[in-house]
Design an enzyme around this catalytic site. Sequence first.
Site, PDB file in Angstrom:
ATOM      1  N   ASN A   1       0.879  -1.178   0.000  1.00  0.00           N
ATOM      2  CA  ASN A   1       0.000   0.000   0.000  1.00  0.00           C
ATOM      3  C   ASN A   1       0.911   1.221   0.000  1.00  0.00           C
ATOM      4  O   ASN A   1       1.534   1.538   1.005  1.00  0.00           O
ATOM      5  CB  ASN A   1      -0.884  -0.033   1.255  1.00  0.00           C
ATOM      6  N   TRP A   2       0.951   1.882  -1.138  1.00  0.00           N
ATOM      7  CA  TRP A   2       1.869   3.017  -1.278  1.00  0.00           C
ATOM      8  C   TRP A   2       1.352   4.290  -0.596  1.00  0.00           C
ATOM      9  O   TRP A   2       2.084   5.282  -0.519  1.00  0.00           O
ATOM     10  CB  TRP A   2       2.137   3.296  -2.765  1.00  0.00           C
ATOM     11  N   LYS A   3       0.090   4.267  -0.160  1.00  0.00           N
ATOM     12  CA  LYS A   3      -0.486   5.466   0.470  1.00  0.00           C
ATOM     13  C   LYS A   3      -0.263   6.667  -0.453  1.00  0.00           C
ATOM     14  O   LYS A   3      -0.302   6.507  -1.669  1.00  0.00           O
ATOM     15  CB  LYS A   3       0.108   5.665   1.875  1.00  0.00           C
TER      16      LYS A   3
ATOM     17  N   HIS B   1      -9.205   1.287   5.004  1.00  0.00           N
ATOM     18  CA  HIS B   1      -7.913   1.373   5.694  1.00  0.00           C
ATOM     19  C   HIS B   1      -8.077   2.256   6.928  1.00  0.00           C
ATOM     20  O   HIS B   1      -8.880   3.194   6.926  1.00  0.00           O
ATOM     21  CB  HIS B   1      -6.860   1.971   4.757  1.00  0.00           C
TER      22      HIS B   1
ATOM     23  N   GLU C   1      -6.428   4.575   8.042  1.00  0.00           N
ATOM     24  CA  GLU C   1      -6.238   6.022   7.789  1.00  0.00           C
ATOM     25  C   GLU C   1      -7.507   6.630   7.197  1.00  0.00           C
ATOM     26  O   GLU C   1      -7.844   7.785   7.470  1.00  0.00           O
ATOM     27  CB  GLU C   1      -5.016   6.231   6.882  1.00  0.00           C
TER      28      GLU C   1
ATOM     29  N   GLU D   1      -5.058  -4.921  10.529  1.00  0.00           N
ATOM     30  CA  GLU D   1      -4.028  -3.901  10.723  1.00  0.00           C
ATOM     31  C   GLU D   1      -4.259  -3.182  12.049  1.00  0.00           C
ATOM     32  O   GLU D   1      -5.027  -2.219  12.115  1.00  0.00           O
ATOM     33  CB  GLU D   1      -4.089  -2.872   9.585  1.00  0.00           C
TER      34      GLU D   1
ATOM     35  N   GLY E   1       3.065   2.188  10.824  1.00  0.00           N
ATOM     36  CA  GLY E   1       4.009   3.289  10.694  1.00  0.00           C
ATOM     37  C   GLY E   1       4.743   3.617  11.988  1.00  0.00           C
ATOM     38  O   GLY E   1       5.400   4.642  12.086  1.00  0.00           O
TER      39      GLY E   1
ATOM     40  N   SER F   1       3.924  -2.237  10.108  1.00  0.00           N
ATOM     41  CA  SER F   1       5.385  -2.311  10.253  1.00  0.00           C
ATOM     42  C   SER F   1       5.970  -3.645   9.800  1.00  0.00           C
ATOM     43  O   SER F   1       6.896  -4.160  10.424  1.00  0.00           O
ATOM     44  CB  SER F   1       5.801  -1.984  11.693  1.00  0.00           C
TER      45      SER F   1
ATOM     46  N   GLY G   1       3.119  -1.152   4.167  1.00  0.00           N
ATOM     47  CA  GLY G   1       3.134   0.281   3.857  1.00  0.00           C
ATOM     48  C   GLY G   1       4.540   0.726   3.499  1.00  0.00           C
ATOM     49  O   GLY G   1       5.034   0.482   2.397  1.00  0.00           O
ATOM     50  N   GLY G   2       5.217   1.365   4.432  1.00  0.00           N
ATOM     51  CA  GLY G   2       6.521   1.979   4.198  1.00  0.00           C
ATOM     52  C   GLY G   2       7.520   1.125   3.437  1.00  0.00           C
ATOM     53  O   GLY G   2       8.164   1.594   2.494  1.00  0.00           O
TER      54      GLY G   2
HETATM   55  P1  13P Z   1       3.448   0.392   7.598  1.00  0.00           P
HETATM   56  O1  13P Z   1       3.925  -0.907   6.958  1.00  0.00           O
HETATM   57  O2  13P Z   1       4.162   1.590   7.077  1.00  0.00           O
HETATM   58  O3  13P Z   1       3.387   0.291   9.077  1.00  0.00           O
HETATM   59  O4  13P Z   1       1.926   0.572   7.084  1.00  0.00           O
HETATM   60  C1  13P Z   1       1.024  -0.477   7.243  1.00  0.00           C
HETATM   61  C2  13P Z   1      -0.211  -0.157   6.477  1.00  0.00           C
HETATM   62  O5  13P Z   1      -0.969   0.716   6.864  1.00  0.00           O
HETATM   63  C3  13P Z   1      -0.473  -0.900   5.239  1.00  0.00           C
HETATM   64  O6  13P Z   1      -1.749  -0.641   4.749  1.00  0.00           O
END
Ligand code: 13P
Length: 256
Positions: free
Chosen positions: A16-18, A102, A104, A174, A180, A220, A241-242
Amino acid sequence: MAGDASRMRKPVIAGNWKMYKTQHEARDFFAAFKPLVAAATHCEIVVAPPFTAIAACVEAAKGSTIGIAAQDVYWANEGAFTGEVSPRMLVEAGCRAVIIAHSERRQLFGETDESANRKVKAALAAGLTPILCVGETLAEREAGNTQKVLEKQFRGSLAALTPAEFSRIIMAYEPVWAIGTGRTATPEIAAEAHKFLRGLAANSFTAEYAASLRILYGGSVKPENIKGLMAQAEIDGALVGGASLDAAQFAAIVNY
Ligand code: 13P
């Protein structure tokens, strides 16, 4: 990858590149990433770029098995909904899947279980695979409410789905406190939540569909911890994510 042959559910490793990467950056990523995962047949690979980079990613992923997903969708096919994108627009752009609800979106943009439910149904109707996210906050976990929260999100987001529809979704657990933050849930904590979600699936739908439901862990996930997570039979993949922004890191996760 011992044990993979005995997995009844094919793992999914999704990035997930956000709100990261322009089209140009997305093309550079794929040029580096594709050769690194060319031999990976043990899992399905998904990348979810921002809307503006979807077409570039679909083009760049050609000749590979990498599926492209969106990060959100609206439930109407078209209409006066400024700023929104419909399921059929995503399908036409080449998406196979879409992340829905998600944390967020839930925390920053007013996503509710009710809106998530409408999005899941619309995505399914258009032939997209919904990747439905659930997860508790730190306060909810510390208050002992994790299962209550997961059950509410599960029932609300998947309300009125037929078992056949349910069989086409992917879930992502999640925990908000692990996103994050560098603070991963231990494999055991994640597996416990996954087991609970699978139990809800068996109660609400059928035991067979619950057994084939793929539940990804997100929060993470890094090259250093993916092996331990995937060693849990309950964990069917990861939503990253990251670490999915870097081709070498994401490839190392895919090739866990
Ligand atoms: P991180 O891997 O950056 O913690 O993000 C997780 C996430 O929200 C994937 O959708």
